[in-house]
Design a protein around this motif. Structure first.
Motif, PDB file in Angstrom:
ATOM      1  N   LEU A  11     -14.950  54.379  -9.028  1.00  0.00           N
ATOM      2  CA  LEU A  11     -13.912  55.397  -8.877  1.00  0.00           C
ATOM      3  C   LEU A  11     -13.266  55.224  -7.507  1.00  0.00           C
ATOM      4  O   LEU A  11     -13.966  55.068  -6.513  1.00  0.00           O
ATOM      5  CB  LEU A  11     -14.506  56.805  -8.967  1.00  0.00           C
ATOM      6  CG  LEU A  11     -15.203  57.178 -10.270  1.00  0.00           C
ATOM      7  CD1 LEU A  11     -15.917  58.509 -10.115  1.00  0.00           C
ATOM      8  CD2 LEU A  11     -14.197  57.231 -11.399  1.00  0.00           C
TER       9      LEU A  11
ATOM     10  N   VAL B 170     -26.077  54.067  -6.542  1.00  0.00           N
ATOM     11  CA  VAL B 170     -24.835  54.817  -6.338  1.00  0.00           C
ATOM     12  C   VAL B 170     -24.460  54.675  -4.872  1.00  0.00           C
ATOM     13  O   VAL B 170     -25.302  54.839  -3.995  1.00  0.00           O
ATOM     14  CB  VAL B 170     -24.981  56.315  -6.695  1.00  0.00           C
ATOM     15  CG1 VAL B 170     -23.722  57.078  -6.320  1.00  0.00           C
ATOM     16  CG2 VAL B 170     -25.289  56.495  -8.160  1.00  0.00           C
TER      17      VAL B 170
ATOM     18  N   ALA C  42     -21.154  53.089  -9.064  1.00  0.00           N
ATOM     19  CA  ALA C  42     -22.340  53.673  -9.695  1.00  0.00           C
ATOM     20  C   ALA C  42     -22.844  52.771 -10.817  1.00  0.00           C
ATOM     21  O   ALA C  42     -22.059  52.253 -11.611  1.00  0.00           O
ATOM     22  CB  ALA C  42     -22.014  55.058 -10.249  1.00  0.00           C
TER      23      ALA C  42
ATOM     24  N   VAL D   7     -16.306  55.009  -5.144  1.00  0.00           N
ATOM     25  CA  VAL D   7     -17.655  55.300  -5.616  1.00  0.00           C
ATOM     26  C   VAL D   7     -18.061  54.202  -6.587  1.00  0.00           C
ATOM     27  O   VAL D   7     -17.357  53.942  -7.566  1.00  0.00           O
ATOM     28  CB  VAL D   7     -17.720  56.678  -6.318  1.00  0.00           C
ATOM     29  CG1 VAL D   7     -19.113  56.942  -6.861  1.00  0.00           C
ATOM     30  CG2 VAL D   7     -17.291  57.783  -5.372  1.00  0.00           C
TER      31      VAL D   7
ATOM     32  N   VAL E  17     -21.159  55.725  -2.154  1.00  0.00           N
ATOM     33  CA  VAL E  17     -19.844  56.249  -1.812  1.00  0.00           C
ATOM     34  C   VAL E  17     -19.439  55.494  -0.550  1.00  0.00           C
ATOM     35  O   VAL E  17     -20.128  55.563   0.461  1.00  0.00           O
ATOM     36  CB  VAL E  17     -19.885  57.770  -1.548  1.00  0.00           C
ATOM     37  CG1 VAL E  17     -18.493  58.289  -1.215  1.00  0.00           C
ATOM     38  CG2 VAL E  17     -20.483  58.512  -2.741  1.00  0.00           C
TER      39      VAL E  17
ATOM     40  N   ALA F 292     -21.754  61.248  -9.574  1.00  0.00           N
ATOM     41  CA  ALA F 292     -21.510  59.911 -10.136  1.00  0.00           C
ATOM     42  C   ALA F 292     -22.739  59.424 -10.886  1.00  0.00           C
ATOM     43  O   ALA F 292     -22.629  58.858 -11.979  1.00  0.00           O
ATOM     44  CB  ALA F 292     -21.133  58.936  -9.032  1.00  0.00           C
ATOM     45  N   ARG F 293     -23.926  59.640 -10.331  1.00  0.00           N
ATOM     46  CA  ARG F 293     -25.164  59.226 -11.004  1.00  0.00           C
ATOM     47  C   ARG F 293     -25.329  59.985 -12.321  1.00  0.00           C
ATOM     48  O   ARG F 293     -25.743  59.420 -13.327  1.00  0.00           O
ATOM     49  CB  ARG F 293     -26.363  59.463 -10.105  1.00  0.00           C
ATOM     50  CG  ARG F 293     -27.674  59.097 -10.806  1.00  0.00           C
ATOM     51  CD  ARG F 293     -28.879  59.199  -9.902  1.00  0.00           C
ATOM     52  NE  ARG F 293     -28.894  57.994  -9.076  1.00  0.00           N
ATOM     53  CZ  ARG F 293     -29.009  58.007  -7.758  1.00  0.00           C
ATOM     54  NH1 ARG F 293     -29.137  59.128  -7.113  1.00  0.00           N
ATOM     55  NH2 ARG F 293     -29.023  56.889  -7.077  1.00  0.00           N
TER      56      ARG F 293
ATOM     57  N   SER G 115     -22.421  57.809   1.446  1.00  0.00           N
ATOM     58  CA  SER G 115     -23.284  58.447   0.449  1.00  0.00           C
ATOM     59  C   SER G 115     -24.047  59.630   1.013  1.00  0.00           C
ATOM     60  O   SER G 115     -24.168  60.668   0.366  1.00  0.00           O
ATOM     61  CB  SER G 115     -24.274  57.428  -0.122  1.00  0.00           C
ATOM     62  OG  SER G 115     -23.591  56.337  -0.690  1.00  0.00           O
TER      63      SER G 115
END
Length: 101
Positions: free
Chosen positions: A69, A39, A34, A32, A41, A60-61, A50
């Motif tokens: 991450l 953001v 961000a 991830v 994924v 995450a946002r 995402s």
């Protein structure tokens, strides 16, 4: 390094150098990324996940910091874990090149 399937974990102190083994739930390996304005994924192969995991992107946002991450996406259920592979909507259908959320 990818994990290898084993029937059981090694006993405590069985590995050299104090290495510790832990169970790996079967899920999606994801990274991830961000920032305030972006953001994403991303899968191990670089696919944008995402839209397949919007709850992860939103979380995450919400952290508000720039971060990266790296981990495994699994779903907790009573008595253990289940894989996101069991989702009703196949992830391959939503993991296509798109603009990040």
């Amino acid at each position: 390094m990818l994990a290898e399937a084993r029937w059981q974990l090694p006993p405590a102190n069985a590995l050299p150098g104090g290495i510790v083994a832990e169970q790996k739930p079967d899920g999606f390996r994801a990274i991830v990324f961000a920032r305030r304005d972006l953001v994403m994924v991303q899968s191990r192969q670089g696919a944008d996940l995402s839209r397949a995991f919007p709850d992860i992107a939103r979380a995450a946002r919400a952290l508000g910091d720039s971060l990266v991450l790296d981990g495994e996406l699994v779903v907790p259920v009573r008595g253990g874990w289940t894989s996101p592979h069991s989702r009703a909507e196949p992830v391959a259908e939503v993991a296509a090149p798109r603009r990040p959320l």
